[in-house]
Design an enzyme around this catalytic site. Structure first.
Site, PDB file in Angstrom:
ATOM      1  N   THR A   8       0.864  -1.194   0.000  1.00 30.97           N
ATOM      2  CA  THR A   8       0.000   0.000   0.000  1.00 30.97           C
ATOM      3  C   THR A   8       0.898   1.241   0.000  1.00 30.97           C
ATOM      4  O   THR A   8       2.006   1.215   0.548  1.00 30.97           O
ATOM      5  CB  THR A   8      -0.965   0.031   1.210  1.00 30.97           C
ATOM      6  OG1 THR A   8      -0.213   0.304   2.405  1.00 30.97           O
ATOM      7  CG2 THR A   8      -1.725  -1.269   1.375  1.00 30.97           C
ATOM      8  N   GLY A   9       0.411   2.309  -0.629  1.00 33.50           N
ATOM      9  CA  GLY A   9       1.212   3.539  -0.723  1.00 33.50           C
ATOM     10  C   GLY A   9       2.501   3.295  -1.476  1.00 33.50           C
ATOM     11  O   GLY A   9       3.576   3.728  -1.061  1.00 33.50           O
ATOM     12  N   ALA A  10       2.368   2.585  -2.629  1.00 30.94           N
ATOM     13  CA  ALA A  10       3.571   2.163  -3.362  1.00 30.94           C
ATOM     14  C   ALA A  10       3.988   3.148  -4.442  1.00 30.94           C
ATOM     15  O   ALA A  10       4.985   2.924  -5.119  1.00 30.94           O
ATOM     16  CB  ALA A  10       3.318   0.796  -3.996  1.00 30.94           C
ATOM     17  N   SER A  12       5.105   6.244  -4.220  1.00 37.22           N
ATOM     18  CA  SER A  12       6.180   7.212  -3.954  1.00 37.22           C
ATOM     19  C   SER A  12       6.979   6.802  -2.724  1.00 37.22           C
ATOM     20  O   SER A  12       6.638   5.839  -2.038  1.00 37.22           O
ATOM     21  CB  SER A  12       5.590   8.620  -3.755  1.00 37.22           C
ATOM     22  OG  SER A  12       4.885   8.671  -2.538  1.00 37.22           O
ATOM     23  N   GLY A  13       8.027   7.567  -2.457  1.00 30.87           N
ATOM     24  CA  GLY A  13       8.796   7.441  -1.217  1.00 30.87           C
ATOM     25  C   GLY A  13       9.275   6.046  -0.891  1.00 30.87           C
ATOM     26  O   GLY A  13       9.804   5.313  -1.747  1.00 30.87           O
ATOM     27  N   GLY A  15       7.629   3.303  -0.031  1.00 32.77           N
ATOM     28  CA  GLY A  15       6.897   2.198  -0.668  1.00 32.77           C
ATOM     29  C   GLY A  15       7.454   1.903  -2.052  1.00 32.77           C
ATOM     30  O   GLY A  15       7.687   0.734  -2.407  1.00 32.77           O
ATOM     31  N   SER A 171       6.918   3.886  13.029  1.00 29.28           N
ATOM     32  CA  SER A 171       7.771   5.077  13.134  1.00 29.28           C
ATOM     33  C   SER A 171       8.424   5.134  14.509  1.00 29.28           C
ATOM     34  O   SER A 171       7.895   4.595  15.481  1.00 29.28           O
ATOM     35  CB  SER A 171       6.878   6.303  12.931  1.00 29.28           C
ATOM     36  OG  SER A 171       7.546   7.474  13.343  1.00 29.28           O
ATOM     37  N   TYR A 193      -0.686  11.344  14.597  1.00 23.16           N
ATOM     38  CA  TYR A 193       0.298  10.516  13.871  1.00 23.16           C
ATOM     39  C   TYR A 193       0.988   9.556  14.838  1.00 23.16           C
ATOM     40  O   TYR A 193       1.021   8.341  14.621  1.00 23.16           O
ATOM     41  CB  TYR A 193       1.313  11.430  13.171  1.00 23.16           C
ATOM     42  CG  TYR A 193       2.335  10.679  12.350  1.00 23.16           C
ATOM     43  CD1 TYR A 193       2.045  10.254  11.057  1.00 23.16           C
ATOM     44  CD2 TYR A 193       3.603  10.396  12.864  1.00 23.16           C
ATOM     45  CE1 TYR A 193       2.988   9.573  10.302  1.00 23.16           C
ATOM     46  CE2 TYR A 193       4.546   9.716  12.104  1.00 23.16           C
ATOM     47  CZ  TYR A 193       4.237   9.305  10.825  1.00 23.16           C
ATOM     48  OH  TYR A 193       5.167   8.612  10.079  1.00 23.16           O
TER      49      TYR A 193
HETATM   50  N1  LIG Z   1       9.474   9.796   5.712  1.00 19.57           N
HETATM   51  C1  LIG Z   1       9.779   9.495   6.966  1.00 19.57           C
HETATM   52  O1  LIG Z   1      10.708  10.073   7.574  1.00 19.57           O
HETATM   53  C2  LIG Z   1       9.013   8.451   7.682  1.00 19.57           C
HETATM   54  C3  LIG Z   1       7.908   7.827   7.122  1.00 19.57           C
HETATM   55  N2  LIG Z   1       7.249   6.856   7.819  1.00 19.57           N
HETATM   56  C4  LIG Z   1       6.100   6.153   7.233  1.00 19.57           C
HETATM   57  O2  LIG Z   1       6.453   5.628   5.968  1.00 19.57           O
HETATM   58  C5  LIG Z   1       5.283   5.407   5.207  1.00 19.57           C
HETATM   59  C6  LIG Z   1       5.524   5.883   3.800  1.00 19.57           C
HETATM   60  O3  LIG Z   1       5.659   7.300   3.829  1.00 19.57           O
HETATM   61  P1  LIG Z   1       6.729   8.097   2.965  1.00 19.57           P
HETATM   62  O4  LIG Z   1       7.260   7.240   1.892  1.00 19.57           O
HETATM   63  O5  LIG Z   1       7.650   8.753   3.901  1.00 19.57           O
HETATM   64  O6  LIG Z   1       5.809   9.271   2.389  1.00 19.57           O
HETATM   65  P2  LIG Z   1       5.106   9.463   0.985  1.00 19.57           P
HETATM   66  O7  LIG Z   1       4.158  10.578   1.195  1.00 19.57           O
HETATM   67  O8  LIG Z   1       6.088   9.532  -0.103  1.00 19.57           O
HETATM   68  O9  LIG Z   1       4.319   8.103   0.806  1.00 19.57           O
HETATM   69  C7  LIG Z   1       3.095   7.851   1.382  1.00 19.57           C
HETATM   70  C8  LIG Z   1       2.332   6.931   0.483  1.00 19.57           C
HETATM   71  O10 LIG Z   1       1.081   6.631   1.097  1.00 19.57           O
HETATM   72  C9  LIG Z   1       0.074   6.882   0.167  1.00 19.57           C
HETATM   73  N3  LIG Z   1      -1.188   7.212   0.787  1.00 19.57           N
HETATM   74  C10 LIG Z   1      -1.476   8.223   1.625  1.00 19.57           C
HETATM   75  N4  LIG Z   1      -2.767   8.199   1.946  1.00 19.57           N
HETATM   76  C11 LIG Z   1      -3.315   7.149   1.299  1.00 19.57           C
HETATM   77  C12 LIG Z   1      -4.613   6.615   1.205  1.00 19.57           C
HETATM   78  N5  LIG Z   1      -5.643   7.163   1.840  1.00 19.57           N
HETATM   79  N6  LIG Z   1      -4.805   5.512   0.453  1.00 19.57           N
HETATM   80  C13 LIG Z   1      -3.783   4.945  -0.224  1.00 19.57           C
HETATM   81  N7  LIG Z   1      -2.538   5.425  -0.209  1.00 19.57           N
HETATM   82  C14 LIG Z   1      -2.309   6.517   0.547  1.00 19.57           C
HETATM   83  C15 LIG Z   1       0.587   8.029  -0.685  1.00 19.57           C
HETATM   84  O11 LIG Z   1      -0.143   8.098  -1.884  1.00 19.57           O
HETATM   85  P3  LIG Z   1      -0.553   9.483  -2.607  1.00 19.57           P
HETATM   86  O12 LIG Z   1       0.464   9.673  -3.665  1.00 19.57           O
HETATM   87  O13 LIG Z   1      -1.918   9.210  -3.145  1.00 19.57           O
HETATM   88  O14 LIG Z   1      -0.543  10.555  -1.573  1.00 19.57           O
HETATM   89  C16 LIG Z   1       2.020   7.593  -0.859  1.00 19.57           C
HETATM   90  O15 LIG Z   1       2.124   6.632  -1.859  1.00 19.57           O
HETATM   91  C17 LIG Z   1       4.162   6.127   5.942  1.00 19.57           C
HETATM   92  O16 LIG Z   1       3.391   5.194   6.651  1.00 19.57           O
HETATM   93  C18 LIG Z   1       4.898   7.020   6.932  1.00 19.57           C
HETATM   94  O17 LIG Z   1       4.143   7.281   8.075  1.00 19.57           O
HETATM   95  C19 LIG Z   1       7.655   6.463   9.060  1.00 19.57           C
HETATM   96  C20 LIG Z   1       8.724   7.046   9.656  1.00 19.57           C
HETATM   97  C21 LIG Z   1       9.492   8.086   9.015  1.00 19.57           C
HETATM   98  C1  LIG Z   2      18.334  21.347  11.698  1.00 16.85           C
HETATM   99  C2  LIG Z   2      17.352  20.271  11.374  1.00 16.85           C
HETATM  100  C3  LIG Z   2      17.942  18.959  11.447  1.00 16.85           C
HETATM  101  C4  LIG Z   2      16.068  20.486  12.104  1.00 16.85           C
HETATM  102  C5  LIG Z   2      15.010  19.458  11.855  1.00 16.85           C
HETATM  103  C6  LIG Z   2      14.077  19.409  13.007  1.00 16.85           C
HETATM  104  C7  LIG Z   2      12.801  18.582  12.805  1.00 16.85           C
HETATM  105  C8  LIG Z   2      11.980  19.167  11.694  1.00 16.85           C
HETATM  106  C9  LIG Z   2      13.126  17.091  12.626  1.00 16.85           C
HETATM  107  C10 LIG Z   2      13.923  16.544  13.820  1.00 16.85           C
HETATM  108  C11 LIG Z   2      13.484  15.108  14.005  1.00 16.85           C
HETATM  109  C12 LIG Z   2      12.649  14.815  12.795  1.00 16.85           C
HETATM  110  C13 LIG Z   2      11.768  13.607  12.713  1.00 16.85           C
HETATM  111  C14 LIG Z   2      10.629  13.604  11.914  1.00 16.85           C
HETATM  112  C15 LIG Z   2      10.207  14.847  11.200  1.00 16.85           C
HETATM  113  C16 LIG Z   2      11.236  15.985  11.185  1.00 16.85           C
HETATM  114  C17 LIG Z   2      11.921  16.137  12.534  1.00 16.85           C
HETATM  115  C18 LIG Z   2      10.872  16.476  13.560  1.00 16.85           C
HETATM  116  C19 LIG Z   2       9.675  12.416  11.859  1.00 16.85           C
HETATM  117  C20 LIG Z   2       8.580  12.683  12.848  1.00 16.85           C
HETATM  118  C21 LIG Z   2       9.033  12.237  10.482  1.00 16.85           C
HETATM  119  C22 LIG Z   2       8.042  11.122  10.434  1.00 16.85           C
HETATM  120  C23 LIG Z   2       8.312   9.985  11.318  1.00 16.85           C
HETATM  121  O1  LIG Z   2       7.566   9.030  11.261  1.00 16.85           O
HETATM  122  C24 LIG Z   2       9.424   9.969  12.293  1.00 16.85           C
HETATM  123  C25 LIG Z   2      10.406  11.108  12.174  1.00 16.85           C
HETATM  124  C26 LIG Z   2      11.241  11.249  13.461  1.00 16.85           C
HETATM  125  C27 LIG Z   2      12.245  12.361  13.374  1.00 16.85           C
END
Ligand SMILES: NC(=O)C1=CN([C@@H]2O[C@H](COP(=O)(O)OP(=O)(O)OC[C@H]3O[C@@H](n4cnc5c(N)ncnc54)[C@H](OP(=O)(O)O)[C@@H]3O)[C@@H](O)[C@H]2O)C=CC1
Ligand SMILES: CC(C)CCC[C@@H](C)[C@H]1CC[C@H]2C3=C(CC[C@]12C)[C@@]1(C)CCC(=O)C[C@@H]1CC3
Length: 344
Positions: A8-10, A12-13, A15, A171, A193
């Site tokens: 799921t969510g494949a 971008s990012g 996935g 996370s 979240y």
């Molecule tokens: N980036 C980070 O630092 C971290 C990310 N995560 C988790 O990783 C996972 C992937 O996120 P990430 O790759 O970072 O972010 P992205 O926004 O790149 O990816 C999120 C994906 O989820 C999809 N999505 C969101 N809502 C829905 C929905 N209602 N139905 C189906 N698909 C949906 C998005 O699709 P669409 O293109 O349609 O929006 C997208 O493909 C998430 O669960 C996020 O919480 C956890 C820790 C840290």
């Molecule tokens: C100078 C910079 C490094 C300042 C960045 C500060 C904050 C914006 C970030 C510090 C820790 C980060 C973090 C996330 C988002 C950005 C920060 C708060 C997440 C919450 C993103 C989504 C997750 O699921 C976990 C990440 C943990 C760390």
């Protein structure tokens, strides 16, 4: 033998990076990209096929934040596949995030600084809203839609003599104190979240307790801090680019700054290579990157309470019943309405 892998969510990012890694490491993989945005899903599929021209990559329309969409998608999956080997529960949202700048600078000069960078504890709040099913959007997307999907796909996930796997993208921001068993959707708080990710940690444990005997195994991973659309929603991309040298520097002190989607998908990919019996159901498996840029996976025990986990699981089953009831009443109502329209 072909391995059916649904992500799921494949589109971008993390996935999409996982899909790329799976295709690179196993030619037997049959991928199903489950996405809400089909245009982006088509683009992701095209990108994957550019580097893996003979790969089997299917698309499935799934809005995991909508109950009717989840039910429809599950029906479609049941017609397409006879079993699922891996279901990656990866889609997630963090709507309207706000960083508490004062807390950030306070934390910067405290002993808690490394933990702050690793978990964002005390730094982030979000604004949530109700969705069309009357559920809190973050809870519905990050947790409940996935739960319903699993429930619907049980016939394909619990096949006799076969092992299936669930892998949740959780996370480091998942925190017990952000979750309330009295308010599982997080209607009243400002950290939906964190609450939803803690809920996924608990649900994974509960699913292991209830489903291992039927051959279904669940695990949770944490990708670290990764530059994706989700993080570009917290701070603008130009800001992240500007502070990238600082981020590389921080990497010396915390291995949780994985930064690239490829490195963030490390633990998700690692899971694919493991035997489920060798995994600890109470551990979260973290994608980590060393100061020298080496990616690896490490388990860390989660802060879980068995009793609360069981209560939470029964509350989810109760909510599932209520949601299904509500949906069939709505369908009946619209049928009555249609009959009335036809008569007039
Ligand atoms: N980036 C980070 O630092 C971290 C990310 N995560 C988790 O990783 C996972 C992937 O996120 P990430 O790759 O970072 O972010 P992205 O926004 O790149 O990816 C999120 C994906 O989820 C999809 N999505 C969101 N809502 C829905 C929905 N209602 N139905 C189906 N698909 C949906 C998005 O699709 P669409 O293109 O349609 O929006 C997208 O493909 C998430 O669960 C996020 O919480 C956890 C820790 C840290
Ligand atoms: C100078 C910079 C490094 C300042 C960045 C500060 C904050 C914006 C970030 C510090 C820790 C980060 C973090 C996330 C988002 C950005 C920060 C708060 C997440 C919450 C993103 C989504 C997750 O699921 C976990 C990440 C943990 C760390």
């Amino acid at each position: 033998m072909e391995k059916v892998v649904v992500v799921t969510g494949a589109n971008s990012g993390i996935g999409l990076a996982l899909c790329e890694r799976l295709l690179s490491s196993d030619s037997q993989v049959r991928l199903c990209l489950a996405c809400r945005n089909m245009e982006r899903a088509e683009a992701a599929r095209a990108a994957l096929l550019t580097s893996h021209s003979s790969a089997r990559v299917d698309l499935l329309h799934l809005d995991v934040g909508s109950v009717p969409s989840v039910l429809g998608a599950a029906e479609e999956v049941k017609t397409r596949y006879s079993r699922i080997d891996f279901l990656y529960l990866n889609a997630g949202i963090m709507p309207n995030p706000t960083v508490d700048i004062r807390a950030f600078f306070k934390g910067l000069f405290s002993r808690n600084v490394i933990n702050m960078f690793a978990t964002a504890e005390g730094l982030l709040t979000q604004q949530d809203q109700l969705n069309s099913d009357g559920l809190q959007e973050v809870f519905a997307t990050n947790l409940f839609g996935h739960f319903l999907l699993i429930r619907e796909l049980e016939p394909l996930l619990c096949q006799p003599g076969h092992t299936s796997r669930l892998v949740w993208t959780s996370s480091s921001n998942a925190r017990r104190s952000a979750f309330s068993i009295e308010d599982i959707q997080h209607r009243r708080g400002k950290e939906p979240y964190s609450s939803s990710k803690y809920a996924s940690d608990m649900l994974s444990l509960a699913l292991n307790t209830h489903k291992n005997k039927q051959g279904l195994f669940s695990s949770v991973i944490c990708p670290g801090l990764v530059m994706t659309n989700l993080t570009y929603g917290i701070l603008p991309s130009f800001f992240w680019t500007l502070i990238m040298p600082i981020m590389w520097l921080i990497r010396i002190f915390t291995n949780t700054f994985t930064l690239t989607p490829y490195a963030g998908a490390e633990a998700l990919h690692w899971m694919f290579l493991q035997k489920p019996e060798s995994l600890d159901p109470r551990a979260k498996y973290h994608s980590l990157t060393s100061g020298l840029g080496t990616n690896y996976t490490e388990p860390r025990i989660m802060d879980l309470d068995d009793e609360m986990t069981e209560v939470f699981f029964s509350k989810l089953l109760e909510l599932e019943r209520a949601v299904r009831r509500n949906l069939s009443e709505k369908t009946a109502d619209s049928e009555h309405y249609q009959q009335y329209i036809n008569r007039t």
